[in-house]
Design a protein around this motif. Sequence first.
Motif, PDB file in Angstrom:
ATOM      1  N   GLU A  51       0.862  -1.175   0.000  1.00 43.52           N
ATOM      2  CA  GLU A  51       0.000   0.000   0.000  1.00 43.52           C
ATOM      3  C   GLU A  51       0.903   1.231   0.000  1.00 43.52           C
ATOM      4  O   GLU A  51       1.803   1.334   0.835  1.00 43.52           O
ATOM      5  CB  GLU A  51      -0.880   0.024   1.257  1.00 43.52           C
ATOM      6  N   GLY A  81       1.394   4.043   1.386  1.00 43.28           N
ATOM      7  CA  GLY A  81       0.924   4.844   2.510  1.00 43.28           C
ATOM      8  C   GLY A  81       1.706   6.111   2.777  1.00 43.28           C
ATOM      9  O   GLY A  81       1.219   7.007   3.460  1.00 43.28           O
ATOM     10  N   SER A 111       1.161  -7.508   7.184  1.00 38.64           N
ATOM     11  CA  SER A 111       1.038  -6.189   7.831  1.00 38.64           C
ATOM     12  C   SER A 111      -0.332  -5.582   7.573  1.00 38.64           C
ATOM     13  O   SER A 111      -0.965  -5.048   8.490  1.00 38.64           O
ATOM     14  CB  SER A 111       2.108  -5.225   7.308  1.00 38.64           C
ATOM     15  N   ASN A 112      -0.776  -5.649   6.314  1.00 32.75           N
ATOM     16  CA  ASN A 112      -2.094  -5.114   5.970  1.00 32.75           C
ATOM     17  C   ASN A 112      -3.192  -5.808   6.769  1.00 32.75           C
ATOM     18  O   ASN A 112      -4.122  -5.161   7.265  1.00 32.75           O
ATOM     19  CB  ASN A 112      -2.363  -5.280   4.468  1.00 32.75           C
ATOM     20  N   MET A 163      -2.890  -7.451   9.694  1.00 38.73           N
ATOM     21  CA  MET A 163      -2.778  -7.144  11.125  1.00 38.73           C
ATOM     22  C   MET A 163      -3.276  -5.733  11.428  1.00 38.73           C
ATOM     23  O   MET A 163      -4.041  -5.538  12.374  1.00 38.73           O
ATOM     24  CB  MET A 163      -1.329  -7.301  11.598  1.00 38.73           C
ATOM     25  N   LEU A 164      -2.836  -4.769  10.637  1.00 40.44           N
ATOM     26  CA  LEU A 164      -3.218  -3.381  10.901  1.00 40.44           C
ATOM     27  C   LEU A 164      -4.702  -3.137  10.638  1.00 40.44           C
ATOM     28  O   LEU A 164      -5.294  -2.240  11.228  1.00 40.44           O
ATOM     29  CB  LEU A 164      -2.362  -2.431  10.075  1.00 40.44           C
ATOM     30  N   GLY A 165      -5.313  -3.961   9.785  1.00 37.62           N
ATOM     31  CA  GLY A 165      -6.743  -3.840   9.502  1.00 37.62           C
ATOM     32  C   GLY A 165      -7.615  -4.658  10.432  1.00 37.62           C
ATOM     33  O   GLY A 165      -8.846  -4.643  10.305  1.00 37.62           O
ATOM     34  N   GLY A 166      -6.989  -5.388  11.361  1.00 39.07           N
ATOM     35  CA  GLY A 166      -7.757  -6.193  12.314  1.00 39.07           C
ATOM     36  C   GLY A 166      -8.409  -7.418  11.697  1.00 39.07           C
ATOM     37  O   GLY A 166      -9.400  -7.927  12.232  1.00 39.07           O
ATOM     38  N   LEU A 171       3.512  -5.255  19.463  1.00 43.96           N
ATOM     39  CA  LEU A 171       3.075  -5.345  18.065  1.00 43.96           C
ATOM     40  C   LEU A 171       4.185  -5.912  17.176  1.00 43.96           C
ATOM     41  O   LEU A 171       3.938  -6.788  16.347  1.00 43.96           O
ATOM     42  CB  LEU A 171       2.633  -3.970  17.540  1.00 43.96           C
ATOM     43  N   PHE A 180       4.028  -9.390  15.137  1.00 43.51           N
ATOM     44  CA  PHE A 180       4.280  -9.453  13.697  1.00 43.51           C
ATOM     45  C   PHE A 180       5.374 -10.467  13.382  1.00 43.51           C
ATOM     46  O   PHE A 180       5.232 -11.295  12.478  1.00 43.51           O
ATOM     47  CB  PHE A 180       4.669  -8.078  13.147  1.00 43.51           C
TER      48      PHE A 180
END
Length: 182
Positions: free
Chosen positions: A40, A42, A93-94, A96-99, A137, A141
């Motif tokens: 992404e 970002g 990562s995407n 995990m960070l998005g739940g 975190l 990861f």
Amino acid sequence: MTRITLITGGARSGKSRLAEAETLALCRARQRPLYIATAEPGDAEMTARIAEHRARRGLEWDDLHAPLDLALALDASDGRGPRLVDCLTLWLSNLMLGGHDIDAATNALLDALSCQRDPVVIVTNEVGLGIVPDNALARAFRDAAGFLNQRVAGAADRVALVACGLPLCLKGAPLTQAKDQP
């Protein structure tokens, strides 16, 4: 024929370059390789990295952006020739960070990989060789990436570890392009 190839290594180890060469080597006449990108854009630095990867690949590649549903991207693109997924750790990562449910997404990915007809070359980062991270975190990861890499490596026909631009075959036949490396 090798269907699933996993290429792992540290940051800037040369794994993406080798994966691109491997994917191109798997193409038959008039096939265009497909680059399935999980990154992404970002921030400016990541946008520059994405642009660098695109420029290196050139115009002979088709691109598909799949930051979350990698299983769907693989299933939808099967039958069109070799695909390169770059990379599993950005995908993780995407998630995990998005739940998102990592186990469900991993199971869907493994199910998709098990039925692919055309080759898939997958890039991932080896993140477990350094020190133990100092925050929860980062540790979560690192652990999730380690478990994801183990599961995908178990499903892969070939696995290579890249260090200093050189692949070391861990499972299956050596990379097609390995003989051309310095």
